[in-house]
Design a protein around this motif. Structure first.
Motif, short mmCIF file in Angstrom:
data_model
loop_
_atom_site.label_atom_id
_atom_site.label_comp_id
_atom_site.label_asym_id
_atom_site.label_seq_id
_atom_site.Cartn_x
_atom_site.Cartn_y
_atom_site.Cartn_z
N GLU A 63 0.85 -1.23 -0.14
CA GLU A 63 0.12 0.00 -0.01
C GLU A 63 0.76 1.37 -0.16
OE1 GLU A 63 -2.54 -0.59 3.58
OE2 GLU A 63 -3.76 -1.93 2.68
N SER A 64 0.58 2.22 -1.03
CA SER A 64 1.20 3.32 -0.90
C SER A 64 0.72 4.49 -1.62
CB SER A 64 2.75 3.09 -1.75
OG SER A 64 3.67 3.93 -1.68
N GLU A 65 1.73 5.31 -2.11
CA GLU A 65 0.88 6.53 -2.91
C GLU A 65 1.85 7.19 -3.98
OE1 GLU A 65 1.96 10.01 0.66
OE2 GLU A 65 -0.14 8.73 0.62
N SER A 66 1.48 7.75 -4.94
CA SER A 66 2.19 8.67 -5.82
C SER A 66 2.61 9.79 -5.13
CB SER A 66 1.69 8.59 -7.18
OG SER A 66 0.14 9.45 -7.01
N LEU A 67 3.49 10.43 -5.64
CA LEU A 67 4.20 11.47 -5.20
C LEU A 67 3.60 12.77 -5.45
CD1 LEU A 67 8.00 10.52 -5.41
CD2 LEU A 67 6.64 10.90 -3.18
N TRP A 68 3.37 13.72 -4.76
CA TRP A 68 2.82 15.27 -4.85
C TRP A 68 4.03 16.19 -4.86
CZ3 TRP A 68 -1.81 17.04 -6.14
CH2 TRP A 68 -2.09 18.25 -6.18
N GLY A 69 4.29 17.13 -5.64
CA GLY A 69 5.19 17.85 -5.48
C GLY A 69 4.88 19.37 -6.60
N GLU A 70 5.82 20.02 -6.56
CA GLU A 70 5.39 21.54 -6.83
C GLU A 70 5.07 21.61 -8.45
OE1 GLU A 70 10.08 22.76 -8.43
OE2 GLU A 70 9.32 23.80 -6.65
N TRP A 71 5.25 20.77 -9.43
CA TRP A 71 4.74 20.71 -10.59
C TRP A 71 3.26 20.87 -10.43
CZ3 TRP A 71 0.95 18.21 -13.14
CH2 TRP A 71 0.87 18.52 -14.71
N TYR A 72 2.50 20.30 -9.29
CA TYR A 72 1.19 20.44 -9.52
C TYR A 72 0.44 21.87 -8.42
CZ TYR A 72 1.14 15.24 -9.65
OH TYR A 72 1.54 14.04 -10.17
N GLU A 73 1.68 22.26 -7.92
CA GLU A 73 1.29 23.67 -7.32
C GLU A 73 1.34 24.85 -8.17
OE1 GLU A 73 0.16 23.55 -4.46
OE2 GLU A 73 0.54 21.56 -3.49
N LYS A 74 2.47 24.82 -9.09
CA LYS A 74 2.65 25.92 -9.74
C LYS A 74 3.10 25.71 -11.20
CE LYS A 74 7.32 26.55 -8.05
NZ LYS A 74 8.36 27.44 -7.29
N VAL B 82 -4.30 18.71 -12.15
CA VAL B 82 -3.88 19.94 -13.12
C VAL B 82 -3.72 19.07 -14.27
CG1 VAL B 82 -2.09 21.42 -13.65
CG2 VAL B 82 -2.70 21.05 -11.32
N SER B 83 -4.06 19.85 -15.58
CA SER B 83 -3.69 19.50 -16.96
C SER B 83 -3.12 20.56 -17.73
CB SER B 83 -5.12 18.99 -17.68
OG SER B 83 -4.66 18.74 -19.15
N THR B 84 -1.99 20.28 -18.23
CA THR B 84 -1.36 21.26 -18.76
C THR B 84 -1.29 20.99 -20.78
OG1 THR B 84 1.10 20.25 -18.95
CG2 THR B 84 0.07 22.07 -17.18
N GLN B 85 -1.39 21.95 -21.22
CA GLN B 85 -1.22 21.85 -22.79
C GLN B 85 -0.38 22.84 -23.53
OE1 GLN B 85 -5.47 22.03 -23.34
NE2 GLN B 85 -5.30 23.83 -24.50
N GLY B 86 -0.09 22.83 -24.89
CA GLY B 86 0.44 23.76 -25.61
C GLY B 86 1.88 23.74 -25.65
N GLY B 87 2.57 24.83 -26.04
CA GLY B 87 4.04 24.82 -26.11
C GLY B 87 4.35 23.71 -27.31
N ARG B 88 5.28 23.13 -26.89
CA ARG B 88 6.02 21.83 -27.87
C ARG B 88 5.72 20.59 -27.44
NH1 ARG B 88 8.63 23.52 -32.27
NH2 ARG B 88 9.08 25.55 -32.31
#
Length: 337
Positions: free
Chosen positions: A48-59, A97-103
């Motif tokens: 039993e565990s969890e995937s990691l949360w980090g600053e990518w999700y925050e900003k 969070v979902s991101t899009q665009g750029g390259r």
């Protein structure tokens, strides 16, 4: 009777009493590679565990937290198959969070395909998750419909073993080792089969998606962290070439390559081989049947390799007992040559 004994010898899930381990990850890895395990378990054990949360999700522009692992399974050796039952995948945050665009994305100029047109405007969308109702809501201020609410379907974008040899793959890569396949079939209730290339198998996981459409065309699902649970077993001396998946309705194989047609070919060739080896089909006849009843999922067309999942409906399989005897006969014959 001899054939059934052979089969029993090939599949030994555990010895002794199975344990449940709670892993609290603190460090993520940016690559799939051989490294010391963070946990060692026995076949039959649950993690039993969890995937990691980090600053990518925050900003915007935040660092990706990486993947959890590796977890070593005692007795796993090159040439075995690691069997991972996914017992739980549930969001543990109220946003995604979902991101899009750029390259990055299927519909924009990317680093591997030359385009004359400009990059698509970058966007970052924060979805609100209702974990009781299992829905996600996004505001659409520029659209006629000012918001949308959709059902969630939690999954893991990345499940992997350490790749063959001394290879080290970045987290975006899928391949024979699994990796960033981004297929929504890697969900609660699915069993994932992965080839073992190193002692212990060295299993990684991460990249939780509360929801993701086929193709992941914008380059991002509803990215969030997950509570997870896995049960690990081994199929000894039964090597596979590419990841296999199984749920209540389908046998599946994931092939990853560019161009997309090569990924499709890998998935279907391996699916036919599976039907021949374990379910008693003649290869030519399996080719015919698969051509008529198979289902295809284009899992991703955004990663360094694209992933296609070929599915065979279980309702068309032979009776289970006959299939097991055929598989044991095949294994016994191949071992005697």
């Amino acid at each position: 009777m001899r054939y059934l004994l052979v089969l029993a010898a090939l599949i030994v899930p555990s010895t002794g009493v199975a344990e449940t381990h709670r892993l609290r990850p603190t460090t993520g890895h940016a690559t799939f590679a051989v490294r010391p395990p963070v946990l060692t378990v026995k076949p039959g054990d649950i993690v039993e565990s969890e995937s990691l949360w980090g600053e990518w999700y925050e900003k915007s522009g935040g660092k990706w937290p990486g993947e959890v692992g590796p977890i070593a399974i005692e007795g796993a050796e090159p040439g075995d198959t690691l069997v991972v039952e996914i017992l739980k995948v549930r969001p543990n945050r109220d946003t995604a969070v979902s991101t899009q665009g750029g390259r990055f994305g299927a519909l924009v100029p990317d680093s591997r395909t030359a385009f004359l047109n400009d990059t698509f405007p970058a966007g970052r969308y924060v979805w609100r998750l209702d974990r009781q109702r299992m829905t996600g809501t996004l505001d659409l201020p520029k659209s006629q419909m000012k918001s949308i609410t959709v059902p969630l379907a939690p999954m893991l974008g990345r499940v992997a073993v350490a790749p063959q040899g001394e290879e080290e793959y970045g987290g975006l890569w899928p391949g024979p080792f699994g990796g960033n396949m981004d297929t929504s079939d890697v969900r609660e209730g699915t069993t994932v089969h992965l080839p073992v290339f190193h002692p212990g198998a060295l299993f990684y996981f991460g990249d939780g998606h509360a929801l993701q459409g086929d193709g992941e065309v914008c380059g991002s699902g509803l990215e969030t962290s997950m509570e997870v649970a896995f049960r690990f077993t081994l199929r000894k001396k039964q090597a596979i070439a590419w990841p296999r998946l199984e749920d209540a309705d389908h046998l599946m194989v994931a092939g990853s390559a560019r161009p997309l047609t090569d990924a499709l070919r890998i998935a279907f060739v391996e699916l036919i081989d599976w039907l021949v080896a374990d379910y008693g089909f003649d290869k030519a006849e399996a080719y015919q049947v698969v051509s008529q009843v198979a289902v295809v999922r284009v899992a991703n067309v955004v990663d360094p390799n694209y992933t296609v999942v070929a599915k065979f409906p279980k309702r068309h399989l032979p009776p289970r007992t006959a299939a097991r005897v055929n598989a044991a006969t095949s294994s016994a014959s191949s071992g005697s040559r």
